[in-house]
Design an enzyme around this catalytic site. Structure first.
Site, PDB file in Angstrom:
ATOM      1  CB  THR A 126      -1.116   0.061   1.164  1.00 34.90           C
ATOM      2  OG1 THR A 126      -1.625   1.244   1.301  1.00 34.90           O
ATOM      3  CG2 THR A 126       0.034  -0.384   2.615  1.00 34.90           C
ATOM      4  CE1 TYR A 169      -4.361  -2.253   5.158  1.00 27.61           C
ATOM      5  CE2 TYR A 169      -3.372   0.009   4.689  1.00 27.61           C
ATOM      6  CZ  TYR A 169      -4.075  -1.304   4.264  1.00 27.61           C
ATOM      7  OH  TYR A 169      -4.138  -1.458   2.668  1.00 27.61           O
TER       8      TYR A 169
END
Length: 358
Positions: A126, A169
Site C-alpha cells: 500500500t 494498518y
C-alpha cells in the site's frame, strides 16, 4: 503438467478480476479466501458459474498455517491479496490486523520457502508505507491539492520516498512488504511488491473504509449521503482494475528480473482525481445531486498521493490505458446491472450482465 495459480483473497475485488483473466486463458486457479468480506460470496459464485471445474476454492484463513500450506502445494505462481484492508479497523483491532496482514504473510512466505522449486510471489502492499506525506508542500488549485514542487506534480511519488509507517494498518502492511522483499534477498524467493494506490472497477463492493470510488457510486445509486473526511480536496491517482491485472501479469512474467523489488502502482499523474471532483463525476453519471456530510481528518490520511509508475513501466513496458471517465462509466454500468439483478434474480442470466461482470 498442471499449471495452477494461487490467489489469496481470490474472492475479493482484485482477486476476482485476476482469477477471471487467468481462467479465461485456460489456466487453473486456486483461491484461498475466508469469505469474510461483504460481497465476496457473490464474486465466488460468479467465478464458479463462468469457469466451473478449472476453479478450486479453499475456504480458509491466512492465520491458519495448515490451510496456507495446503493452498501452496503444487502451484507455480502466487498472488497475495488476502488482508485486513481498512485503516479504521486496524485502529480498533490492531492485534487482529497484525495477525492477518503480517503473521498471515509470514505463513505464506514460510510455506513457499519449504517448496523445492522457487515459486514467484506478487504481493500487494500500500502507499500507506510512505506515511501521511505531510512534508510535501501543497497548494490549493480549484477543488484539489497539488504539490508546489513541479517535478513531484508531474511525476508523482517514487520508490525512493522514505518509508514512514502510519497507523497499525500501515505498520502491518509495511512490515509484510519488507519481509516479502527480504525473502528474495535472504532465501532467493522471486518476490515482487506492488505499493498500490486506489484501484476501482467491477466486482468492487466498496465501503466507507475501503474502496471509496465504488462506495461513492453505491451511495449515489442508493440515494444515500456521502461522508467526506477532511475537506474533500485530497487527491489520489486511480487505476482501473483491468490495468492492474495487466500489471500483475507483467510482474509474474518478469518475476526473475524484478525479484526483490518494490514498485509504486497506480494511475499516475494522468489519472488523478480529488474527492470533490469524483463527486462531480458521480453526479454526472447518476443525474443526481449528492448530499455530503463532512467529518474531521482521519489518522494517516494523505492530502496528496500520486504514484510515479515509471520504474515499473521501464522494467516491463506497462502503462495504464483506461482513463478515469471511461473507467468510472464501466463501474457505474456494472453497479446498475448488479442492482437490477438483485431486484430481478432471473436477470443474472442476462447476457448483458454476464458481459459486464467480467
Amino acid at each position: 503438467m498442471k499449471t495452477i495459480s494461487l490467489i489469496t483473497g481470490g474472492a475479493g475485488f482484485i482477486g476476482t478480476n485476476l482469477a477471471h483473466r487467468l481462467l479465461s486463458t485456460g489456466r487453473r486457479v486456486r483461491i484461498l479466501d475466508n469469505l469474510g468480506r461483504p460481497g465476496v460470496e457473490r464474486n465466488l459464485d460468479w467465478l464458479r458459474r463462468r469457469h466451473g471445474g478449472r476453479l478450486e476454492a479453499i475456504v480458509g484463513d491466512m492465520r491458519d498455517p495448515r490451510a496456507v500450506r495446503r493452498a501452496v502445494a503444487d502451484v507455480d505462481s502466487v498472488y497475495h491479496f488476502a488482508a485486513q484492508v481498512a485503516v479504521t479497523t486496524s485502529l480498533t483491532a490492531p492485534v487482529e490486523d497484525f495477525d492477518i496482514n503480517l503473521r498471515g504473510t509470514m505463513h505464506l512466505l514460510e510455506a513457499l520457502r519449504a517448496r523445492r522449486q522457487p515459486v514467484p510471489l506478487v504481493f500487494t502492499s500500500t502507499n500507506k508505507v510512505y506515511g501521511n506525506l505531510c512534508e510535501i508542500e501543497l497548494a490549493q488549485t480549484g477543488r484539489r491539492y497539488q504539490p508546489v514542487d513541479v517535478a513531484l506534480r508531474s511525476r508523482g511519488v517514487d520508490e525512493n520516498r522514505p518509508l514512514d509507517f502510519h497507523s497499525p494498518y500501515g505498520c502491518s502492511k509495511g512490515a509484510a512488504d519488507q519481509y516479502v522483499l527480504d525473502y528474495a534477498r535472504s532465501f532467493g524467493l522471486p518476490t515482487v511488491v506492488f505499493r498500490m494506490s486506489c484501484i476501482y472497477g467491477p466486482h468492487q463492493h466498496g465501503t466507507e473504509d475501503q474502496g471509496w470510488v465504488a462506495h461513492f457510486l453505491i451511495q449515489a445509486l442508493a440515494r444515500e449521503p456521502i461522508r467526506i473526511y477532511g475537506d474533500g480536496m485530497q487527491v489520489r491517482d486511480v487505476l482501473f482494475v483491468e490495468d492492474l491485472v495487466e500489471a500483475l501479469l507483467a510482474a509474474r512474467k518478469h518475476a526473475g528480473a524484478l525479484a526483490g523489488q518494490a514498485f509504486n502502482i497506480g494511475g499516475g499523474p494522468a489519472h488523478t482525481i480529488s474527492l470533490l471532483e469524483l463527486i462531480e463525476q458521480v453526479e454526472r453519471l447518476t443525474g443526481r445531486k449528492m448530499r455530503l456530510v463532512y467529518e474531521g481528518w482521519r489518522t494517516g490520511d494523505q492530502k496528496y498521493y500520486v504514484s510515479d509508475t515509471g520504474r515499473f513501466g521501464r522494467a516491463t513496458g506497462w502503462s495504464p490505458q483506461v482513463d478515469v471517465r471511461t473507467g468510472l462509466a464501466h463501474l457505474h454500468r456494472w453497479l446498475v446491472l448488479q442492482q437490477r439483478a438483485a431486484a430481478r434474480p432471473a436477470a443474472q442470466d442476462d447476457p448483458l450482465i454476464n458481459e459486464m461482470s467480467g
